[in-house]
Design a protein around this motif. Structure first.
Motif, PDB file in Angstrom:
ATOM      1  N   ALA A 260     -60.942   5.318  29.231  1.00 52.10           N
ATOM      2  CA  ALA A 260     -61.504   4.085  29.774  1.00 52.10           C
ATOM      3  C   ALA A 260     -60.433   3.043  30.036  1.00 52.10           C
ATOM      4  O   ALA A 260     -60.611   2.140  30.853  1.00 52.10           O
ATOM      5  CB  ALA A 260     -62.555   3.517  28.822  1.00 52.10           C
ATOM      6  N   ALA A 261     -59.297   3.161  29.324  1.00 56.46           N
ATOM      7  CA  ALA A 261     -58.229   2.176  29.464  1.00 56.46           C
ATOM      8  C   ALA A 261     -56.904   2.792  29.052  1.00 56.46           C
ATOM      9  O   ALA A 261     -56.855   3.874  28.449  1.00 56.46           O
ATOM     10  CB  ALA A 261     -58.538   0.940  28.623  1.00 56.46           C
ATOM     11  N   LYS A 262     -55.834   2.104  29.379  1.00 55.21           N
ATOM     12  CA  LYS A 262     -54.497   2.554  29.011  1.00 55.21           C
ATOM     13  C   LYS A 262     -54.107   1.948  27.671  1.00 55.21           C
ATOM     14  O   LYS A 262     -54.323   0.751  27.432  1.00 55.21           O
ATOM     15  CB  LYS A 262     -53.491   2.140  30.094  1.00 55.21           C
ATOM     16  CG  LYS A 262     -52.106   2.760  29.937  1.00 55.21           C
ATOM     17  CD  LYS A 262     -51.238   2.449  31.146  1.00 55.21           C
ATOM     18  CE  LYS A 262     -49.853   3.043  31.008  1.00 55.21           C
ATOM     19  NZ  LYS A 262     -49.873   4.517  30.906  1.00 55.21           N
ATOM     20  N   HIS A 263     -53.525   2.742  26.796  1.00 56.17           N
ATOM     21  CA  HIS A 263     -53.113   2.300  25.453  1.00 56.17           C
ATOM     22  C   HIS A 263     -51.659   2.706  25.258  1.00 56.17           C
ATOM     23  O   HIS A 263     -51.351   3.801  24.782  1.00 56.17           O
ATOM     24  CB  HIS A 263     -53.997   2.925  24.386  1.00 56.17           C
ATOM     25  CG  HIS A 263     -55.461   2.806  24.680  1.00 56.17           C
ATOM     26  ND1 HIS A 263     -56.191   1.672  24.383  1.00 56.17           N
ATOM     27  CD2 HIS A 263     -56.327   3.674  25.269  1.00 56.17           C
ATOM     28  CE1 HIS A 263     -57.438   1.844  24.776  1.00 56.17           C
ATOM     29  NE2 HIS A 263     -57.553   3.048  25.308  1.00 56.17           N
ATOM     30  N   GLY A 264     -50.729   1.810  25.653  1.00 56.28           N
ATOM     31  CA  GLY A 264     -49.325   2.171  25.618  1.00 56.28           C
ATOM     32  C   GLY A 264     -49.048   3.297  26.601  1.00 56.28           C
ATOM     33  O   GLY A 264     -49.308   3.182  27.802  1.00 56.28           O
ATOM     34  N   ASP A 270     -57.276   3.683  35.566  1.00 55.06           N
ATOM     35  CA  ASP A 270     -57.820   4.045  36.879  1.00 55.06           C
ATOM     36  C   ASP A 270     -59.247   4.579  36.822  1.00 55.06           C
ATOM     37  O   ASP A 270     -59.956   4.559  37.834  1.00 55.06           O
ATOM     38  CB  ASP A 270     -56.926   5.114  37.533  1.00 55.06           C
ATOM     39  CG  ASP A 270     -55.513   4.611  37.795  1.00 55.06           C
ATOM     40  OD1 ASP A 270     -55.359   3.389  37.990  1.00 55.06           O
ATOM     41  OD2 ASP A 270     -54.570   5.429  37.788  1.00 55.06           O
ATOM     42  N   TYR A 271     -59.680   5.061  35.674  1.00 55.02           N
ATOM     43  CA  TYR A 271     -60.949   5.786  35.616  1.00 55.02           C
ATOM     44  C   TYR A 271     -62.169   4.873  35.501  1.00 55.02           C
ATOM     45  O   TYR A 271     -63.178   5.068  36.198  1.00 55.02           O
ATOM     46  CB  TYR A 271     -60.918   6.763  34.442  1.00 55.02           C
ATOM     47  CG  TYR A 271     -62.093   7.699  34.382  1.00 55.02           C
ATOM     48  CD1 TYR A 271     -62.211   8.767  35.269  1.00 55.02           C
ATOM     49  CD2 TYR A 271     -63.102   7.536  33.432  1.00 55.02           C
ATOM     50  CE1 TYR A 271     -63.285   9.641  35.217  1.00 55.02           C
ATOM     51  CE2 TYR A 271     -64.177   8.402  33.364  1.00 55.02           C
ATOM     52  CZ  TYR A 271     -64.264   9.454  34.255  1.00 55.02           C
ATOM     53  OH  TYR A 271     -65.326  10.315  34.204  1.00 55.02           O
ATOM     54  N   SER A 272     -62.108   3.883  34.629  1.00 56.85           N
ATOM     55  CA  SER A 272     -63.290   3.046  34.405  1.00 56.85           C
ATOM     56  C   SER A 272     -63.736   2.290  35.655  1.00 56.85           C
ATOM     57  O   SER A 272     -64.949   2.092  35.842  1.00 56.85           O
ATOM     58  CB  SER A 272     -63.068   2.086  33.234  1.00 56.85           C
ATOM     59  OG  SER A 272     -61.907   1.305  33.415  1.00 56.85           O
ATOM     60  N   PRO A 273     -62.841   1.857  36.567  1.00 57.24           N
ATOM     61  CA  PRO A 273     -63.345   1.248  37.809  1.00 57.24           C
ATOM     62  C   PRO A 273     -64.199   2.213  38.635  1.00 57.24           C
ATOM     63  O   PRO A 273     -65.162   1.789  39.288  1.00 57.24           O
ATOM     64  CB  PRO A 273     -62.063   0.870  38.558  1.00 57.24           C
ATOM     65  CG  PRO A 273     -61.052   0.668  37.487  1.00 57.24           C
ATOM     66  CD  PRO A 273     -61.374   1.712  36.455  1.00 57.24           C
TER      67      PRO A 273
END
Length: 381
Positions: A260-264, A270-273
């Motif tokens: 769902a989001a980037k973590h480091g 790119d996926y959640s949008p």
């Protein structure tokens, strides 16, 4: 002339053979077995002794897989498989007025994979391919029932009429960092007839995965999957993986590395949008796939990978019964049969001293990358 009342050698031999046959017949019907299928454990009190096949009574057949032996064959719902019953055959025999059914021969007829641990008399059966046609060819989302983090039983079908993002993760994966991010997505979109279902593929259960749900105080549907049921049903081989399921229960996107989001260095923004676009625009979203595209993106399983499924489940059975050594035997078998399945590999590593983030894991990941394969199924956005 006196009559000789002493039994002749022939009579004695006949008597002994008769006694032996009776004893053998009773022994043949006294062998117990444990059968694993569809995440259920069925104890069979009596089987017909056979060094290679599993023979059970028709009643036990029904207990195992739901099939009922009828005059027209072995039947379940609209499926009816003809089997010869008028005389002994490879699949049905009668001994001492008791009918016996060969479950393994039936599995072979259905192309159903299975694995047996002869020492314990434990048989593990994979999915019946006939049951999977609607998923593999028609993009129908397999239903399931699992326990949520509060102990409540939850089924996918409970959410029919809503769009559902179904995603897997695990405490042994960096994707555990993504759990709070999915709650952000859910809170933003939940009023748009949308549900997030995250499933922890964790043999350790709540003890392993629960804290990540609790620390984030998630509001979406948070499930625990100790047997990796979702990965089995949806042909996922890694976490995180996900599927978009529409209001009618059809899959419209599947099998991607779904952060769902980037973590480091972990994940992507790119996926959640794309998920938001689908929730807002439905079938008009440019990210929605056709039934044919969904079928093309389902991870295929060859015969060996199909056999890896019951091997992995047999390992889970031994693990649940505190036999880690024997569990490891079948987890290693599953990895050998399906070397691309990261779930098998890392779940096993989780219970080693090294854990799932050590050198063994990093070497395996690098090996995959060096071979030109994708560690995660790529996003096609």
């Amino acid at each position: 002339m006196f009559q000789n009342t002493e039994p002749s050698r022939l009579n004695l031999l006949t008597l002994c053979i008769g006694v032996a046959l009776v004893a053998s017949s009773h022994a043949a019907q006294a062998e117990p077995a444990t059968v694993l299928y569809n995440d259920q454990v069925v104890t069979v009190a009596q089987t017909l002794a056979d060094p290679t096949d599993l023979w059970v009574t028709p009643d036990d057949l029904t207990r195992i897989n739901g099939f009922v032996l009828k005059p027209e064959g072995a039947c379940l719902d609209s499926i009816c498989i003809p089997v010869k019953q008028t005389s002994d055959s490879d699949i049905v025999v009668t001994r001492s007025s008791q009918k016996w059914f060969n479950v393994t021969e039936f599995a072979d007829m259905l192309s159903q994979a299975y694995v047996v641990d002869h020492d314990s008399g434990t048989w593990s059966f994979g999915e019946i391919p006939l049951h999977r046609d609607s998923f593999l060819t028609n993009a129908e989302a397999p239903d399931f029932t699992l326990t949520d983090r509060f102990g409540k039983m939850v089924s996918l079908s409970d959410f029919r009429g809503k769009k559902v993002y179904l995603g897997t993760w695990a405490s042994w994966c960096g994707c555990r960092l993504d759990v709070p991010s999915w709650d952000v997505v859910y809170k933003e979109l939940k009023d748009q007839n949308f549900e997030v279902i995250l499933v922890a593929e964790d043999t350790g259960g709540m003890a392993a995965a629960g804290k990540y749900y609790e620390d984030a105080d998630v509001t979406f549907t948070a499930l625990i999957d100790e047997t990796h049921k979702i990965s089995s049903l949806y042909n996922f081989v890694n976490v995180p993986s996900g599927a978009w399921i529409d209001e009618q229960g059809k899959i419209v996107r599947i099998n991607e590395g779904t952060y769902a989001a980037k973590h480091g260095s972990i994940g992507t923004d790119d996926y959640s949008p794309a998920v938001r676009d689908w929730v807002m625009n439905g079938e008009k979203s440019k990210y929605v796939w056709s039934t044919e595209q969904v079928a093309e993106h389902i991870k295929p399983r060859n015969d060996e990978a199909e056999r890896a499924e019951p091997a992995f489940k047999l390992g889970l059975y031994f693990f649940a019964n505190d036999d880690k050594e024997q569990a490891d035997v079948y987890w290693k078998m599953a990895q050998s049969l399906s070397p691309d399945n990261i779930n098998y590999f890392r779940q096993d590593l989780f219970f080693t001293d090294e854990g799932s983030f050590g050198k063994t894991y990093m070497d395996k990941r690098q090996e995959i990358i060096d071979s030109g394969k994708n560690y995660y199924a790529p996003l096609e956005l």
